[in-house]
Scaffold this motif. Structure first.
Motif, short mmCIF file in Angstrom:
data_model
loop_
_atom_site.label_atom_id
_atom_site.label_comp_id
_atom_site.label_asym_id
_atom_site.label_seq_id
_atom_site.Cartn_x
_atom_site.Cartn_y
_atom_site.Cartn_z
N VAL A 1 1.05 -1.10 0.19
CA VAL A 1 0.03 -0.12 -0.04
C VAL A 1 0.96 1.25 -0.01
O VAL A 1 1.80 1.30 1.00
CB VAL A 1 -1.00 -0.03 1.22
N ASP A 2 0.60 2.17 -1.08
CA ASP A 2 1.55 3.46 -1.06
C ASP A 2 1.03 4.25 -0.15
O ASP A 2 -0.05 4.79 -0.72
CB ASP A 2 1.66 3.94 -2.65
N ALA A 3 1.76 4.53 0.82
CA ALA A 3 1.28 5.68 1.87
C ALA A 3 1.07 7.20 1.40
O ALA A 3 0.50 7.79 1.87
CB ALA A 3 2.18 5.59 3.04
N ARG A 28 9.36 10.22 0.36
CA ARG A 28 8.38 11.03 0.29
C ARG A 28 7.52 10.83 1.57
O ARG A 28 6.42 11.43 1.75
CB ARG A 28 7.41 10.52 -0.82
N LEU A 29 8.23 9.63 2.34
CA LEU A 29 7.11 9.55 3.45
C LEU A 29 7.96 9.96 4.90
O LEU A 29 9.25 9.98 4.81
CB LEU A 29 6.93 7.87 3.64
N ILE A 30 7.02 10.02 5.70
CA ILE A 30 7.68 10.22 7.35
C ILE A 30 7.28 8.94 8.07
O ILE A 30 6.14 8.47 8.00
CB ILE A 30 7.09 11.31 7.99
N ALA A 31 8.20 8.51 8.62
CA ALA A 31 8.16 7.07 9.35
C ALA A 31 8.21 7.28 10.78
O ALA A 31 9.14 7.62 11.42
CB ALA A 31 8.95 6.15 8.70
N ARG A 32 7.22 6.78 11.68
CA ARG A 32 7.32 7.01 13.18
C ARG A 32 7.71 5.44 13.76
O ARG A 32 6.66 4.71 13.47
CB ARG A 32 6.21 7.49 13.52
N THR A 34 0.42 7.79 -1.94
CA THR A 34 -0.79 7.84 -2.99
C THR A 34 -2.04 7.22 -2.70
O THR A 34 -2.91 7.32 -3.59
CB THR A 34 -0.31 7.66 -4.44
N GLY A 35 -2.12 6.21 -1.83
CA GLY A 35 -3.19 5.41 -1.51
C GLY A 35 -4.51 6.04 -0.92
O GLY A 35 -5.38 5.38 -0.80
N GLY A 36 -4.51 7.20 -0.50
CA GLY A 36 -5.80 8.06 0.02
C GLY A 36 -5.84 7.70 1.73
O GLY A 36 -6.98 7.97 2.01
N PHE A 37 -4.78 7.06 2.04
CA PHE A 37 -4.78 6.86 3.51
C PHE A 37 -3.99 8.11 4.42
O PHE A 37 -3.04 8.49 3.73
CB PHE A 37 -4.08 5.63 3.88
N ASP A 38 -4.54 8.08 5.51
CA ASP A 38 -3.64 9.14 6.08
C ASP A 38 -2.53 8.57 6.76
O ASP A 38 -1.53 9.13 6.88
CB ASP A 38 -4.72 9.44 7.69
N ALA A 39 -2.44 7.22 7.22
CA ALA A 39 -1.28 6.62 7.80
C ALA A 39 -1.24 5.12 7.39
O ALA A 39 -2.51 4.40 7.31
CB ALA A 39 -0.91 6.59 9.20
N VAL A 40 -0.11 4.49 7.14
CA VAL A 40 -0.07 3.30 6.93
C VAL A 40 0.94 2.46 7.84
O VAL A 40 1.92 2.99 7.80
CB VAL A 40 0.09 2.99 5.23
N TYR A 84 3.11 8.13 6.90
CA TYR A 84 2.33 8.86 6.25
C TYR A 84 2.98 10.13 5.44
O TYR A 84 4.29 10.10 5.55
CB TYR A 84 1.53 9.94 7.24
N PRO A 85 2.35 10.37 4.33
CA PRO A 85 3.03 11.30 3.25
C PRO A 85 3.69 12.71 4.18
O PRO A 85 3.28 13.00 4.77
CB PRO A 85 2.00 11.72 2.53
N ARG A 86 4.72 12.90 3.34
CA ARG A 86 5.55 14.02 4.12
C ARG A 86 4.87 15.40 3.67
O ARG A 86 4.82 16.15 4.58
CB ARG A 86 7.00 13.95 3.30
#
Length: 313
Positions: free
Chosen positions: A132-134, A152-156, A136-142, A269-271
Motif C-alpha cells: 500500500v503506497d502511503a 516521500r514518507l515520514i515514518a514513526r 498516493t493510496g488515499g490513507f492518512d497513515a499506513v 504517512y506522506p511528507r
C-alpha cells in the motif's frame, strides 16, 4: 467562491465511482450531490466529470483538479484536527491501512485503547497484505513491517520484531532439525509470496542468503504460521506471529547459530500531509500498547505458560 462541500462531493464521486455511491458515502440525497457538483463546475467554469448512463469519466480538467481537491480536503481536515487539539480534543476521520495478520492479532486491541481515549476520532481501517503506497493510496497513515526507504514518507517507529525460524515438532521429527544454514536449503520452506522468498541471516562476515525449496508460497503471515504448525515445513516469521505458538509448543524455534534479519514496525504517512495531532497521538498510543520491548518479544510468564499448556492438552 468555491465551496468545500462541492469539492467533497466531487472527490467522493470519483472515489466511489458514481453519484449514487457518493451520496451513500456522504449521507446525502443523490440530488444534493449532483447539485453540489454542478455548482462546483459553474464556479470553476469547467466540466470536471463527463456523465453518461453507464459510467462517469473524468475530463482533462477533472484530472487536473483531482489532486488539488484531495489536498484541499486533507488540509481542511488537518486544520480542524489542529484546532480540536488546541482545545484538548481530537476529532474527525482517520484513514488507516495495515497488514492483515498483524491487524487481526495486535492492532485491534491497540486501536480499542486509542479510541477509548479519543472517542471523537472516526477510524477507517483497511487490512491488506499487498503493498500500500502511503503517499498516493488515499490513507492518512499506513502501518508497515519492514524497511521504508521512501523519501516521500515520514515514518514513526512503533516497535521492533525479530524473525525466527520455526517448525512443528512433527516436521522436525520427520525431516530432522537443521543445525546450520547449509542444511536449511534441503528443507521444505513456507515462503512469503510478496517478497523474493530469500531468507537473510547476519554473521561476522556479513549477510548470508538461504533459498529453501518452497512447499508453500502465500501472502499472509497467519496462513504461514498455521501451515508450519500443520507440519508442512519451516517458516521464517516475525515474533509477533509466533510467540504464542512457541509458548504452547505447537511451533519450535530452530537455532542455526546465526540471527535472521530483523525488522521494525512503522507508522508511515506522506511528507506533505504534515505531522497531524491525530497521527502523533495514534503513534504514541500504539507504542504504549505494544510496550518497549513489545510484549511479543518478552518471555511468557511461568503462570501464563502453564495455563496455555493446560489448555492445549
Amino acid at each position: 467562491m468555491m465551496k468545500l462541500d462541492g469539492v467533497a462531493a466531487f472527490f467522493a464521486t470519483v472515489e466511489a465511482g458514481s453519484i449514487s455511491a457518493a451520496s451513500r458515502r456522504l449521507g446525502l440525497a443523490k440530488s444534493v450531490v449532483s447539485e453540489r457538483l454542478a455548482e462546483l463546475e459553474r464556479t470553476l467554469g469547467a466540466t470536471l466529470i463527463q456523465r453518461s448512463t453507464r459510467k462517469l469519466t473524468l475530463t482533462n480538467s477533472g484530472q487536473t483538479f483531482l489532486p488539488r481537491a484531495q489536498r484541499l480536503l486533507r488540509e481542511a481536515e488537518e486544520a480542524s484536527a489542529e484546532l480540536a487539539a488546541s482545545s484538548g480534543k481530537l476529532a474527525g476521520p482517520l484513514r488507516l491501512s495495515a497488514p492483515v495478520g498483524f491487524g487481526i492479532l495486535h492492532l485491534t486491541p491497540a486501536l480499542t485503547s486509542f479510541l477509548r481515549g479519543h472517542p471523537e476520532i472516526e477510524v477507517s481501517l483497511e487490512l491488506d497484505d499487498s503493498f500500500v503506497d502511503a503517499a498516493t493510496g488515499g490513507f492518512d497513515a499506513v502501518l508497515r513491517h519492514g524497511a521504508i526507504g521512501d523519501g516521500r514518507l515520514i515514518a514513526r517507529r512503533l516497535a521492533t520484531s525479530r524473525r525466527l525460524l520455526v517448525a512443528a515438532p512433527e516436521y522436525l521429527e520427520r525431516a530432522g532439525r537443521p543445525a546450520s544454514l547449509a542444511e536449511l536449503e534441503y528443507h521444505a520452506g513456507i515462503l512469503y509470496a510478496n517478497r523474493a522468498g530469500d531468507w537473510r541471516f547476519g554473521g561476522p562476515s556479513g549477510w548470508t542468503v538461504v533459498r529453501p525449496r518452497a512447499s508453500l508460497r502465500v501472502n499472509n503471515g497467519l496462513v504461514m504460521r498455521d501451515a508450519a504448525a500443520a507440519g508442512l515445513g519451516i517458516a521464517l516469521l516475525p515474533t509477533f506471529f509466533v510467540h504464542d505458538a512457541i509458548a504452547n509448543g505447537s511451533l519450535v524455534e530452530i537455532d542455526c547459530g546465526v540471527q535472521a534479519e530483523g525488522a521494525e514496525l512503522f507508522l508511515t504517512y506522506p511528507r506533505d500531509h504534515g505531522a497531524t495531532a491525530k497521527i502523533r497521538a495514534l503513534a504514541e498510543s500504539l507504542r504504549t500498547s505494544f510496550g518497549d520491548p513489545p510484549y511479543w518479544e518478552r518471555p511468557p510468564r511461568a503462570d501464563l505458560l502453564e495455563v496455555v499448556r493446560a489448555g492445549a492438552s
